[in-house]
Write a protein that holds these residues in place. Sequence first.
Motif, mmCIF file in Angstrom:
data_model
loop_
_atom_site.group_PDB
_atom_site.id
_atom_site.type_symbol
_atom_site.label_atom_id
_atom_site.label_comp_id
_atom_site.label_asym_id
_atom_site.label_seq_id
_atom_site.Cartn_x
_atom_site.Cartn_y
_atom_site.Cartn_z
ATOM 1 N N LEU A 103 40.822 36.222 56.636
ATOM 2 C CA LEU A 103 42.257 36.397 56.458
ATOM 3 C C LEU A 103 42.949 35.947 57.741
ATOM 4 O O LEU A 103 42.611 36.425 58.822
ATOM 5 C CB LEU A 103 42.607 37.853 56.152
ATOM 6 C CG LEU A 103 41.875 38.509 54.973
ATOM 7 C CD1 LEU A 103 42.463 39.890 54.693
ATOM 8 C CD2 LEU A 103 41.923 37.638 53.729
ATOM 9 N N VAL A 104 43.889 35.026 57.626
ATOM 10 C CA VAL A 104 44.598 34.488 58.790
ATOM 11 C C VAL A 104 46.083 34.745 58.591
ATOM 12 O O VAL A 104 46.695 34.219 57.655
ATOM 13 C CB VAL A 104 44.340 32.982 58.974
ATOM 14 C CG1 VAL A 104 45.055 32.484 60.228
ATOM 15 C CG2 VAL A 104 42.838 32.707 59.064
ATOM 16 N N SER A 105 46.668 35.549 59.459
ATOM 17 C CA SER A 105 48.074 35.914 59.301
ATOM 18 C C SER A 105 48.957 35.148 60.276
ATOM 19 O O SER A 105 48.492 34.572 61.260
ATOM 20 C CB SER A 105 48.259 37.419 59.514
ATOM 21 O OG SER A 105 48.110 37.762 60.880
ATOM 22 N N ALA A 106 50.242 35.162 59.989
ATOM 23 C CA ALA A 106 51.269 34.660 60.898
ATOM 24 C C ALA A 106 52.388 35.691 60.924
ATOM 25 O O ALA A 106 52.394 36.639 60.151
ATOM 26 C CB ALA A 106 51.796 33.308 60.424
ATOM 27 N N ALA A 107 53.305 35.502 61.866
ATOM 28 C CA ALA A 107 54.514 36.334 62.013
ATOM 29 C C ALA A 107 54.278 37.639 62.756
ATOM 30 O O ALA A 107 55.239 38.288 63.164
ATOM 31 C CB ALA A 107 55.200 36.600 60.679
ATOM 32 N N GLY A 108 53.037 38.045 62.964
ATOM 33 C CA GLY A 108 52.733 39.174 63.840
ATOM 34 C C GLY A 108 53.552 40.419 63.575
ATOM 35 O O GLY A 108 53.883 40.747 62.432
ATOM 36 N N SER A 109 53.895 41.114 64.642
ATOM 37 C CA SER A 109 54.651 42.357 64.518
ATOM 38 C C SER A 109 56.132 42.107 64.302
ATOM 39 O O SER A 109 56.797 42.831 63.567
ATOM 40 C CB SER A 109 54.464 43.218 65.777
ATOM 41 O OG SER A 109 53.115 43.600 65.933
ATOM 42 N N TYR A 110 56.680 41.081 64.963
ATOM 43 C CA TYR A 110 58.130 40.864 64.931
ATOM 44 C C TYR A 110 58.457 39.430 65.367
ATOM 45 O O TYR A 110 59.429 39.180 66.057
ATOM 46 C CB TYR A 110 58.849 41.856 65.851
ATOM 47 C CG TYR A 110 58.065 42.163 67.114
ATOM 48 C CD1 TYR A 110 57.927 41.202 68.124
ATOM 49 C CD2 TYR A 110 57.418 43.378 67.289
ATOM 50 C CE1 TYR A 110 57.185 41.446 69.257
ATOM 51 C CE2 TYR A 110 56.672 43.637 68.427
ATOM 52 C CZ TYR A 110 56.563 42.670 69.409
ATOM 53 O OH TYR A 110 55.820 42.916 70.536
ATOM 54 N N ASP A 111 57.633 38.468 64.953
ATOM 55 C CA ASP A 111 57.843 37.070 65.364
ATOM 56 C C ASP A 111 59.133 36.490 64.799
ATOM 57 O O ASP A 111 59.742 35.614 65.409
ATOM 58 C CB ASP A 111 56.683 36.203 64.879
ATOM 59 C CG ASP A 111 55.482 36.279 65.806
ATOM 60 O OD1 ASP A 111 55.471 37.153 66.685
ATOM 61 O OD2 ASP A 111 54.551 35.479 65.637
#
Length: 301
Positions: A103-111
């Motif tokens: 699983l590869v995410s983007a946007a993190g906590s508050y990007d």
Amino acid sequence: MTTEEFTMRDQFALTTAELLDQDPRTALVLADIGAAQFPEAARAHPDRVVNVGIREQLLIGVAGGLALTGMRPIAHTFASFLIERPFEQVKLDLNHQGVGAVLVSAAGSYDWPAGGRTHMAPGDVALLDTLPDWSVHVPGHPAEADLLLRHAVAAGDSLQYVRLSVQQNREARPIVPGRFLTVREGSRGVVLAVGPMLDAVLEATETLDVTVLYAATVRPFDAAGLRAAIGGRADVVLVEPYLAGTSEREAHLALEQLPHRVLGLGVPVAEHRHYGSLPEHLAAYGLDATHLNARIASFLW
């Protein structure tokens, strides 16, 4: 922290396209977000690049189904849509079925604060901690994202989470997956910087006599590496780019045979209604260099 034009997500697209070309077992599953990054890969591998549309539960279900057939699926979208929204499918279609995925995410906590609370996921790593067998990687630079993604895909049929962010350090570090890297040595305690928090931690501790460790992999937690770094003083500060205290339990377990103190810094457990900008979020949560200096110094001195 830099906001260079070339991001970890840009690197993800390049690396994934190359892996699709090289390994017929690799598949990519998308839920609209990120589809524009893979036009050529979709044309070259129409049977292995699947866009399910805005259906995040289906995203994980398809990844699980591909894994059951012997494929090595990579599933990608924003962290809030990859971990939080389809969490039941992560639990059942991956963990409970005994299959692996990346699983590869983007946007993190508050990007992308302008996206609102729906696009913020400071609790993603803590949520995955409720499930067994997950490896969690938090690169701090595109070059590290490349290395960690290749490692994750090659890691058999295991469960791997790679957390990408717009926030990144100025330079890549010579990381080894699963190992903490000693960046600076001191005698008044250890500060463990996770992923894109390293630059801010180095600036914050420039005048402090502390050891700085760098973690681009947080699960499994390098307990031996932490113990080796503490010297004669088992005081540890964790600086994580997600929910504050997420790795406190791991640190306590690593040091359970020693008298110790642990301070977890990160995004507070609070409702986020002020969107602002990325630098404003860092300052508000005390994760910029100025606030980190004060919080680390007050704890260790």
